[in-house]
Design a protein around this motif. Structure first.
Motif, PDB file in Angstrom:
ATOM      1  N   ILE A 128     -78.571 -10.144   1.320  1.00 27.30           N
ATOM      2  CA  ILE A 128     -79.915  -9.571   1.464  1.00 27.30           C
ATOM      3  C   ILE A 128     -80.319  -9.435   2.933  1.00 27.30           C
ATOM      4  CG2 ILE A 128     -82.386 -10.005   1.025  1.00 27.30           C
ATOM      5  CD1 ILE A 128     -81.519 -11.256  -1.652  1.00 27.30           C
ATOM      6  N   CYS A 129     -80.020 -10.448   3.744  1.00 26.75           N
ATOM      7  CA  CYS A 129     -80.487 -10.453   5.136  1.00 26.75           C
ATOM      8  C   CYS A 129     -79.494  -9.818   6.115  1.00 26.75           C
ATOM      9  CB  CYS A 129     -80.787 -11.892   5.567  1.00 26.75           C
ATOM     10  SG  CYS A 129     -82.065 -12.693   4.575  1.00 26.75           S
ATOM     11  N   GLU A 130     -78.217  -9.825   5.771  1.00 24.92           N
ATOM     12  CA  GLU A 130     -77.195  -9.226   6.638  1.00 24.92           C
ATOM     13  C   GLU A 130     -76.277  -8.316   5.821  1.00 24.92           C
ATOM     14  OE1 GLU A 130     -77.048  -9.612   9.846  1.00 24.92           O
ATOM     15  OE2 GLU A 130     -78.431 -11.282  10.160  1.00 24.92           O
ATOM     16  N   PRO A 131     -76.824  -7.322   5.133  1.00 22.83           N
ATOM     17  CA  PRO A 131     -76.001  -6.519   4.215  1.00 22.83           C
ATOM     18  C   PRO A 131     -74.878  -5.753   4.899  1.00 22.83           C
ATOM     19  CG  PRO A 131     -78.161  -5.517   4.523  1.00 22.83           C
ATOM     20  CD  PRO A 131     -78.228  -6.873   5.151  1.00 22.83           C
ATOM     21  N   LEU A 132     -75.094  -5.296   6.141  1.00 25.56           N
ATOM     22  CA  LEU A 132     -74.073  -4.520   6.841  1.00 25.56           C
ATOM     23  C   LEU A 132     -72.897  -5.390   7.286  1.00 25.56           C
ATOM     24  CD1 LEU A 132     -76.344  -2.162   8.994  1.00 25.56           C
ATOM     25  CD2 LEU A 132     -75.280  -1.701   6.773  1.00 25.56           C
ATOM     26  N   ARG A 133     -73.127  -6.667   7.434  1.00 22.13           N
ATOM     27  CA  ARG A 133     -72.072  -7.583   7.902  1.00 22.13           C
ATOM     28  C   ARG A 133     -71.505  -8.421   6.760  1.00 22.13           C
ATOM     29  NH1 ARG A 133     -74.643 -11.248  12.104  1.00 22.13           N
ATOM     30  NH2 ARG A 133     -72.462 -11.899  12.408  1.00 22.13           N
ATOM     31  N   TYR A 134     -71.967  -8.157   5.538  1.00 18.61           N
ATOM     32  CA  TYR A 134     -71.564  -8.988   4.401  1.00 18.61           C
ATOM     33  C   TYR A 134     -70.044  -9.047   4.240  1.00 18.61           C
ATOM     34  CZ  TYR A 134     -71.218 -10.706  -0.414  1.00 18.61           C
ATOM     35  OH  TYR A 134     -70.894 -11.438  -1.528  1.00 18.61           O
ATOM     36  N   ALA A 135     -69.395  -7.886   4.293  1.00 18.26           N
ATOM     37  CA  ALA A 135     -67.947  -7.821   4.052  1.00 18.26           C
ATOM     38  C   ALA A 135     -67.143  -8.553   5.120  1.00 18.26           C
ATOM     39  CB  ALA A 135     -67.498  -6.368   3.970  1.00 18.26           C
ATOM     40  N   THR A 136     -67.695  -8.665   6.324  1.00 20.84           N
ATOM     41  CA  THR A 136     -66.965  -9.353   7.394  1.00 20.84           C
ATOM     42  C   THR A 136     -67.294 -10.843   7.449  1.00 20.84           C
ATOM     43  OG1 THR A 136     -68.714  -8.717   8.969  1.00 20.84           O
ATOM     44  CG2 THR A 136     -66.772  -7.291   8.831  1.00 20.84           C
ATOM     45  N   ILE A 137     -68.521 -11.205   7.061  1.00 17.77           N
ATOM     46  CA  ILE A 137     -68.917 -12.625   7.090  1.00 17.77           C
ATOM     47  C   ILE A 137     -68.328 -13.381   5.904  1.00 17.77           C
ATOM     48  CG2 ILE A 137     -70.862 -14.230   6.945  1.00 17.77           C
ATOM     49  CD1 ILE A 137     -72.555 -12.172   8.427  1.00 17.77           C
ATOM     50  N   LEU A 138     -68.480 -12.840   4.697  1.00 23.91           N
ATOM     51  CA  LEU A 138     -68.021 -13.530   3.481  1.00 23.91           C
ATOM     52  C   LEU A 138     -66.831 -12.784   2.880  1.00 23.91           C
ATOM     53  CD1 LEU A 138     -71.331 -14.631   1.717  1.00 23.91           C
ATOM     54  CD2 LEU A 138     -69.761 -16.015   3.061  1.00 23.91           C
ATOM     55  N   THR A 139     -65.664 -13.106   3.371  1.00 20.13           N
ATOM     56  CA  THR A 139     -64.435 -12.584   2.786  1.00 20.13           C
ATOM     57  C   THR A 139     -63.969 -13.516   1.673  1.00 20.13           C
ATOM     58  OG1 THR A 139     -63.063 -13.800   4.352  1.00 20.13           O
ATOM     59  CG2 THR A 139     -63.767 -11.583   4.995  1.00 20.13           C
ATOM     60  N   ASN A 140     -63.070 -13.032   0.831  1.00 21.72           N
ATOM     61  CA  ASN A 140     -62.528 -13.882  -0.231  1.00 21.72           C
ATOM     62  C   ASN A 140     -61.836 -15.118   0.333  1.00 21.72           C
ATOM     63  OD1 ASN A 140     -63.476 -12.117  -2.139  1.00 21.72           O
ATOM     64  ND2 ASN A 140     -61.491 -11.234  -2.653  1.00 21.72           N
ATOM     65  N   ALA A 141     -61.120 -14.937   1.449  1.00 18.31           N
ATOM     66  CA  ALA A 141     -60.421 -16.062   2.075  1.00 18.31           C
ATOM     67  C   ALA A 141     -61.409 -17.115   2.565  1.00 18.31           C
ATOM     68  CB  ALA A 141     -59.558 -15.555   3.236  1.00 18.31           C
ATOM     69  N   ARG A 142     -62.525 -16.660   3.127  1.00 22.34           N
ATOM     70  CA  ARG A 142     -63.532 -17.607   3.621  1.00 22.34           C
ATOM     71  C   ARG A 142     -64.207 -18.345   2.475  1.00 22.34           C
ATOM     72  NH1 ARG A 142     -66.578 -15.181   8.463  1.00 22.34           N
ATOM     73  NH2 ARG A 142     -64.517 -15.622   9.324  1.00 22.34           N
ATOM     74  N   ILE A 143     -64.457 -17.654   1.383  1.00 23.82           N
ATOM     75  CA  ILE A 143     -65.038 -18.304   0.210  1.00 23.82           C
ATOM     76  C   ILE A 143     -64.078 -19.364  -0.335  1.00 23.82           C
ATOM     77  CG2 ILE A 143     -65.705 -17.940  -2.199  1.00 23.82           C
ATOM     78  CD1 ILE A 143     -67.838 -17.062  -0.267  1.00 23.82           C
ATOM     79  N   ALA A 144     -62.783 -19.034  -0.364  1.00 27.57           N
ATOM     80  CA  ALA A 144     -61.784 -20.000  -0.840  1.00 27.57           C
ATOM     81  C   ALA A 144     -61.767 -21.235   0.054  1.00 27.57           C
ATOM     82  CB  ALA A 144     -60.408 -19.347  -0.876  1.00 27.57           C
ATOM     83  N   LYS A 145     -61.895 -21.042   1.362  1.00 26.57           N
ATOM     84  CA  LYS A 145     -61.933 -22.180   2.286  1.00 26.57           C
ATOM     85  C   LYS A 145     -63.180 -23.036   2.067  1.00 26.57           C
ATOM     86  CE  LYS A 145     -59.207 -19.947   5.923  1.00 26.57           C
ATOM     87  NZ  LYS A 145     -59.239 -19.314   7.275  1.00 26.57           N
ATOM     88  N   LEU A 146     -64.317 -22.376   1.847  1.00 26.44           N
ATOM     89  CA  LEU A 146     -65.551 -23.126   1.566  1.00 26.44           C
ATOM     90  C   LEU A 146     -65.418 -23.914   0.262  1.00 26.44           C
ATOM     91  CD1 LEU A 146     -68.251 -20.463   2.563  1.00 26.44           C
ATOM     92  CD2 LEU A 146     -67.760 -22.616   3.738  1.00 26.44           C
ATOM     93  N   GLY A 147     -64.751 -23.314  -0.729  1.00 26.47           N
ATOM     94  CA  GLY A 147     -64.514 -24.032  -1.982  1.00 26.47           C
ATOM     95  C   GLY A 147     -63.635 -25.253  -1.769  1.00 26.47           C
ATOM     96  N   LEU A 148     -62.617 -25.123  -0.915  1.00 27.41           N
ATOM     97  CA  LEU A 148     -61.734 -26.251  -0.614  1.00 27.41           C
ATOM     98  C   LEU A 148     -62.490 -27.360   0.117  1.00 27.41           C
ATOM     99  CD1 LEU A 148     -58.892 -27.447  -0.619  1.00 27.41           C
ATOM    100  CD2 LEU A 148     -58.448 -26.228   1.534  1.00 27.41           C
ATOM    101  N   VAL A 149     -63.368 -26.976   1.034  1.00 31.71           N
ATOM    102  CA  VAL A 149     -64.201 -27.965   1.733  1.00 31.71           C
ATOM    103  C   VAL A 149     -65.088 -28.709   0.739  1.00 31.71           C
ATOM    104  CG1 VAL A 149     -66.110 -28.231   3.373  1.00 31.71           C
ATOM    105  CG2 VAL A 149     -64.172 -26.767   3.954  1.00 31.71           C
ATOM    106  N   GLY A 150     -65.667 -27.968  -0.219  1.00 33.13           N
ATOM    107  CA  GLY A 150     -66.502 -28.598  -1.244  1.00 33.13           C
ATOM    108  C   GLY A 150     -65.712 -29.579  -2.093  1.00 33.13           C
ATOM    109  N   LEU A 151     -64.470 -29.218  -2.412  1.00 33.76           N
ATOM    110  CA  LEU A 151     -63.615 -30.105  -3.213  1.00 33.76           C
ATOM    111  C   LEU A 151     -63.274 -31.377  -2.446  1.00 33.76           C
ATOM    112  CD1 LEU A 151     -61.840 -30.681  -5.683  1.00 33.76           C
ATOM    113  CD2 LEU A 151     -60.024 -29.352  -4.591  1.00 33.76           C
ATOM    114  N   ILE A 152     -62.901 -31.223  -1.167  1.00 30.42           N
ATOM    115  CA  ILE A 152     -62.569 -32.396  -0.346  1.00 30.42           C
ATOM    116  C   ILE A 152     -63.788 -33.297  -0.189  1.00 30.42           C
ATOM    117  CG2 ILE A 152     -61.886 -33.131   1.980  1.00 30.42           C
ATOM    118  CD1 ILE A 152     -60.179 -30.549   2.103  1.00 30.42           C
TER     119      ILE A 152
END
Length: 312
Positions: A128-152
């Motif tokens: 909503i706040c950064e729609p033009l940069r969404y694809a570069t900020i939140l990539t699938n790889a970055r989401i997977a890394k955040l999920g791994l951090v949450g698991l650890i």
């Protein structure tokens, strides 16, 4: 009855009582338990199947949704099968190691789920706040890394709980007035000093849940500020609609969890069977409703589920 008559003095075994005071109604209570569980499994596995099959859904938002439904499956599966064994077969015995293992996985999955909800709030903020940069900020790889951090984080924070309980001496009465091994319910059976256990449990609640809710609140505060700056009411509505599903899921997850955790410590006036029933609703209801909410509120997912349903 033999399973129920396990000697409560057996140091290697605990006895899960089920829902205290409602033992005569266990068979009837098992009906909604099993129905909610089956609906939950059907809904969550449907989401996983559809997202895995549809390339157009391989986006950060749906990757996060798949993480959420996996924790929902884990949360209910940690509890419901054993609860149904208690209701149907009076199989109430559980080894000490089995009890501590159930407690660890249940708490770790709940902590992981909280981290996913925080990441979902971040996803909505960027969308909503950064729609033009969404694809570069939140990539699938970055989401997977955040999920791994949450698991650890979940493993490191929850692992001390069973280890601290393991060192305690337990009284002759090994009966747990619950359908599953909840941390404080097990700690209350100890004859030793449980100050460290109680303190660590409270610290976890306020650090994990408090921090996560603060981050979610900050994300939505920034979202609301950004939306209010827009001139069009139609744009306001569209922007806020994208957050509705996440807000509903978040409320269903946090409110029952906090109620259950805090009443174990401060709710002496609440009847045991009421507390146990509400604690089980936290395990049963959100995993059942989460895929329904996202299916109804997310058009892309709703259309794809409809496509596969029509093929059957």
């Amino acid at each position: 009855m033999a399973a129920y008559n396990l000697t409560s003095s057996d140091p290697s075994t605990f006895i899960l009582k089920g829902i205290p005071g409602l033992e005569a109604a266990h068979i009837w209570i098992s009906i909604p338990f099993s129905m909610f569980y089956l609906i939950s499994l059907l809904g969550n596995f449907t989401v996983l199947f559809v997202v895995s099959k549809e390339q157009t859904l391989h986006k950060p938002m749906f990757l996060l949704l798949c993480m959420l439904v996996r924790t929902d499956i884990g949360l209910s599966t940690c509890v419901v099968p054993k609860a149904l064994c208690i209701f149907w077969f009076r199989s109430k015995g559980i080894t000490v190691d089995g009890c501590l293992t159930q407690m660890f996985f249940l708490s770790a999955v709940a902590t992981m789920q909280s981290a996913i909800l925080v990441t979902m709030a971040l996803d909505r903020y960027v969308a909503i706040c950064e729609p033009l940069r969404y694809a570069t900020i939140l990539t699938n790889a970055r989401i997977a890394k955040l999920g791994l951090v949450g698991l650890i984080r979940a493993v490191l924070l929850i692992l001390p709980q069973p280890l601290l309980l393991r060192r305690l001496p337990f009284c002759a009465n090994h009966v747990i007035p619950h359908t599953y091994c909840e941390h404080m319910a097990v700690a209350k059976m100890s004859c030793g000093d449980t100050t460290v256990n109680r303190t660590y449990g409270l610290v976890l609640i306020f650090v994990v849940i408090g921090l996560d809710l603060t981050l979610i609140g900050l994300s939505y505060g920034l979202i609301i500020r950004a939306v209010l700056r827009l001139s069009s009411k139609k744009v306001h509505q569209k922007a806020l609609n994208t957050c509705t599903a996440h807000i509903c899921v978040m409320l269903m997850s946090y409110i029952p969890y906090l109620f259950s955790a805090l009443t174990h410590r401060f709710g002496q006036g609440i009847a045991t069977h009421i507390h146990v029933l509400l604690a089980n609703l936290y395990i049963l209801v959100p995993p059942m409703l989460n895929p329904i909410i996202y299916g109804v509120k997310t058009k892309e997912l709703r259309d794809k589920v409809g496509k596969y349903t029509c093929r059957m």
